[in-house]
Scaffold this motif. Structure first.
Motif, PDB file in Angstrom:
ATOM      1  N   GLY A   1      10.957 -34.103 -12.749  1.00  0.00           N
ATOM      2  CA  GLY A   1      10.826 -35.416 -12.128  1.00  0.00           C
ATOM      3  C   GLY A   1      10.549 -35.364 -10.638  1.00  0.00           C
ATOM      4  N   ALA A   2      10.055 -34.243 -10.133  1.00  0.00           N
ATOM      5  CA  ALA A   2       9.732 -34.129  -8.708  1.00  0.00           C
ATOM      6  C   ALA A   2       8.226 -34.280  -8.514  1.00  0.00           C
ATOM      7  CB  ALA A   2      10.203 -32.776  -8.166  1.00  0.00           C
ATOM      8  N   GLU A   3       7.813 -34.365  -7.270  1.00  0.00           N
ATOM      9  CA  GLU A   3       6.395 -34.490  -6.908  1.00  0.00           C
ATOM     10  C   GLU A   3       5.742 -35.648  -7.669  1.00  0.00           C
ATOM     11  OE1 GLU A   3       4.716 -30.564  -7.445  1.00  0.00           O
ATOM     12  OE2 GLU A   3       6.093 -29.702  -5.991  1.00  0.00           O
ATOM     13  N   ASN A   4       6.441 -36.780  -7.681  1.00  0.00           N
ATOM     14  CA  ASN A   4       6.007 -37.941  -8.451  1.00  0.00           C
ATOM     15  C   ASN A   4       4.761 -38.588  -7.871  1.00  0.00           C
ATOM     16  OD1 ASN A   4       9.171 -37.828  -8.585  1.00  0.00           O
ATOM     17  ND2 ASN A   4       8.446 -38.776 -10.463  1.00  0.00           N
ATOM     18  N   HIS A   5       3.846 -38.953  -8.778  1.00  0.00           N
ATOM     19  CA  HIS A   5       2.658 -39.701  -8.381  1.00  0.00           C
ATOM     20  C   HIS A   5       3.079 -41.109  -7.983  1.00  0.00           C
ATOM     21  CE1 HIS A   5      -1.536 -40.623  -8.078  1.00  0.00           C
ATOM     22  NE2 HIS A   5      -1.370 -41.691  -8.847  1.00  0.00           N
ATOM     23  N   ASP A   6       2.390 -41.671  -7.023  1.00  0.00           N
ATOM     24  CA  ASP A   6       2.613 -43.046  -6.602  1.00  0.00           C
ATOM     25  C   ASP A   6       1.257 -43.734  -6.639  1.00  0.00           C
ATOM     26  OD1 ASP A   6       4.015 -45.253  -5.767  1.00  0.00           O
ATOM     27  OD2 ASP A   6       4.220 -44.612  -3.683  1.00  0.00           O
ATOM     28  N   GLY A   7       0.993 -44.470  -7.704  1.00  0.00           N
ATOM     29  CA  GLY A   7      -0.299 -45.124  -7.878  1.00  0.00           C
ATOM     30  C   GLY A   7      -0.700 -45.145  -9.342  1.00  0.00           C
ATOM     31  N   LEU A   8      -2.006 -45.223  -9.586  1.00  0.00           N
ATOM     32  CA  LEU A   8      -2.533 -45.351 -10.939  1.00  0.00           C
ATOM     33  C   LEU A   8      -3.199 -44.063 -11.413  1.00  0.00           C
ATOM     34  CD1 LEU A   8      -4.203 -48.840 -10.492  1.00  0.00           C
ATOM     35  CD2 LEU A   8      -2.191 -48.359 -11.876  1.00  0.00           C
ATOM     36  N   ILE A   9      -3.045 -43.771 -12.705  1.00  0.00           N
ATOM     37  CA  ILE A   9      -3.759 -42.686 -13.371  1.00  0.00           C
ATOM     38  C   ILE A   9      -4.351 -43.275 -14.642  1.00  0.00           C
ATOM     39  CG2 ILE A   9      -3.602 -40.433 -14.504  1.00  0.00           C
ATOM     40  CD1 ILE A   9      -1.240 -39.766 -12.683  1.00  0.00           C
ATOM     41  N   ASP A  10      -5.641 -42.992 -14.866  1.00  0.00           N
ATOM     42  CA  ASP A  10      -6.340 -43.553 -16.019  1.00  0.00           C
ATOM     43  C   ASP A  10      -7.241 -42.489 -16.644  1.00  0.00           C
ATOM     44  OD1 ASP A  10      -7.301 -45.370 -17.859  1.00  0.00           O
ATOM     45  OD2 ASP A  10      -8.413 -46.578 -16.424  1.00  0.00           O
ATOM     46  N   GLU A  11      -7.313 -42.468 -17.964  1.00  0.00           N
ATOM     47  CA  GLU A  11      -8.274 -41.670 -18.714  1.00  0.00           C
ATOM     48  C   GLU A  11      -8.221 -40.160 -18.404  1.00  0.00           C
ATOM     49  OE1 GLU A  11      -9.955 -43.187 -21.186  1.00  0.00           O
ATOM     50  OE2 GLU A  11      -9.030 -45.048 -20.531  1.00  0.00           O
ATOM     51  N   VAL A  12      -7.064 -39.543 -18.557  1.00  0.00           N
ATOM     52  CA  VAL A  12      -6.957 -38.087 -18.375  1.00  0.00           C
ATOM     53  C   VAL A  12      -7.591 -37.407 -19.583  1.00  0.00           C
ATOM     54  CG1 VAL A  12      -5.369 -36.137 -18.211  1.00  0.00           C
ATOM     55  CG2 VAL A  12      -4.847 -38.265 -17.015  1.00  0.00           C
ATOM     56  N   GLY A  13      -8.474 -36.441 -19.313  1.00  0.00           N
ATOM     57  CA  GLY A  13      -9.114 -35.669 -20.367  1.00  0.00           C
ATOM     58  C   GLY A  13      -8.961 -34.182 -20.107  1.00  0.00           C
ATOM     59  N   PHE A  14      -8.902 -33.376 -21.168  1.00  0.00           N
ATOM     60  CA  PHE A  14      -8.764 -31.911 -21.041  1.00  0.00           C
ATOM     61  C   PHE A  14      -9.589 -31.253 -22.128  1.00  0.00           C
ATOM     62  CE2 PHE A  14      -6.076 -28.122 -22.363  1.00  0.00           C
ATOM     63  CZ  PHE A  14      -6.559 -27.297 -21.376  1.00  0.00           C
ATOM     64  N   TRP A  15     -10.467 -30.324 -21.712  1.00  0.00           N
ATOM     65  CA  TRP A  15     -11.301 -29.590 -22.647  1.00  0.00           C
ATOM     66  C   TRP A  15     -11.255 -28.112 -22.309  1.00  0.00           C
ATOM     67  CZ3 TRP A  15     -12.598 -33.951 -20.003  1.00  0.00           C
ATOM     68  CH2 TRP A  15     -12.879 -35.087 -20.770  1.00  0.00           C
ATOM     69  N   LYS A  16     -11.275 -27.277 -23.325  1.00  0.00           N
ATOM     70  CA  LYS A  16     -11.362 -25.830 -23.131  1.00  0.00           C
ATOM     71  C   LYS A  16     -12.829 -25.442 -23.176  1.00  0.00           C
ATOM     72  CE  LYS A  16      -6.808 -24.696 -24.782  1.00  0.00           C
ATOM     73  NZ  LYS A  16      -6.020 -23.952 -25.759  1.00  0.00           N
ATOM     74  N   ARG A  17     -13.562 -26.006 -22.250  1.00  0.00           N
ATOM     75  CA  ARG A  17     -14.992 -25.727 -22.067  1.00  0.00           C
ATOM     76  C   ARG A  17     -15.394 -26.407 -20.769  1.00  0.00           C
ATOM     77  NH1 ARG A  17     -14.994 -29.999 -25.937  1.00  0.00           N
ATOM     78  NH2 ARG A  17     -16.295 -31.733 -25.250  1.00  0.00           N
ATOM     79  N   LEU A  18     -16.611 -26.168 -20.363  1.00  0.00           N
ATOM     80  CA  LEU A  18     -17.127 -26.809 -19.140  1.00  0.00           C
ATOM     81  C   LEU A  18     -17.656 -28.180 -19.450  1.00  0.00           C
ATOM     82  CD1 LEU A  18     -18.881 -23.779 -17.519  1.00  0.00           C
ATOM     83  CD2 LEU A  18     -16.655 -24.729 -17.012  1.00  0.00           C
TER      84      LEU A  18
END
Length: 178
Positions: free
Chosen positions: A161-178
């Motif tokens: 629970g440290a280094e908390n974001h303050d604001g908005l995060i939208d549409e996180v994506g992760f791929w094991k490729r470029l």
């Protein structure tokens, strides 16, 4: 990969449909226990993350996405993107320490940014892009990158629970490729 919501992250209108509003004072974040789909099993694997973000303040450390246990230097860090004050910075673990790539870009508060970051195994380079402006970095320590750890995957803060974001995060994506 369904994530566990810690301390009830609120929803609001985002860049693409609904975003999540993280409030630093509430220690809000999402987490997921490590699994093969979230781990990088080898330095021979390319990976890419994307996300739309907004920051609500230009001070403090704000985690966007991280695979790490604890907050001490190099403590189980595999990979991560954090906004240090107002500057997005890419991190990767090196066993007992870490290396990083600062974007050198200062973000304005309450402004949407599309951030892409990752690692190209073919060229042995880390890369990032903010709103389409691409940069690459090749460090001499890439061959010692921490891979396939058991660290939790987090969005919005580290696992304690440290280094908390303050604001908005939208549409996180992760791929094991470029």
């Amino acid at each position: 990969n369904d994530l566990t919501d810690t301390n009830t992250v609120q929803s609001e209108t985002g860049k693409i449909e609904t975003a999540r509003r993280f409030v630093v004072a509430n220690s809000e974040y999402f987490t997921k226990t490590s699994n093969d789909s979230l781990s990088i099993a080898s330095i021979n694997i390319s990976y890419t993350f994307t996300s739309w973000i907004q920051i609500a303040a230009n001070t403090g450390l704000k985690t966007i996405v991280m695979k790490r246990s604890g907050t001490s230097t190099g403590s189980g860090l595999e990979y991560g993107l954090r906004v240090d004050s107002a500057t997005p910075t890419l991190y990767w673990g090196l066993g007992g320490g870490f290396d990083s790539l600062s974007t050198g870009t200062t973000l304005s508060i309450n402004t949407w940014y599309f951030i892409v970051f990752g690692y190209d195994a073919d060229t042995d380079k880390f890369f990032y892009s903010i709103n389409g402006a691409a940069k690459t970095y090749s460090g001499s320590t890439v061959t010692t990158q921490v891979v396939a750890g058991t660290n939790p995957f987090q969005i919005g803060a580290t696992s304690n629970g440290a280094e908390n974001h303050d604001g908005l995060i939208d549409e996180v994506g992760f791929w094991k490729r470029l």
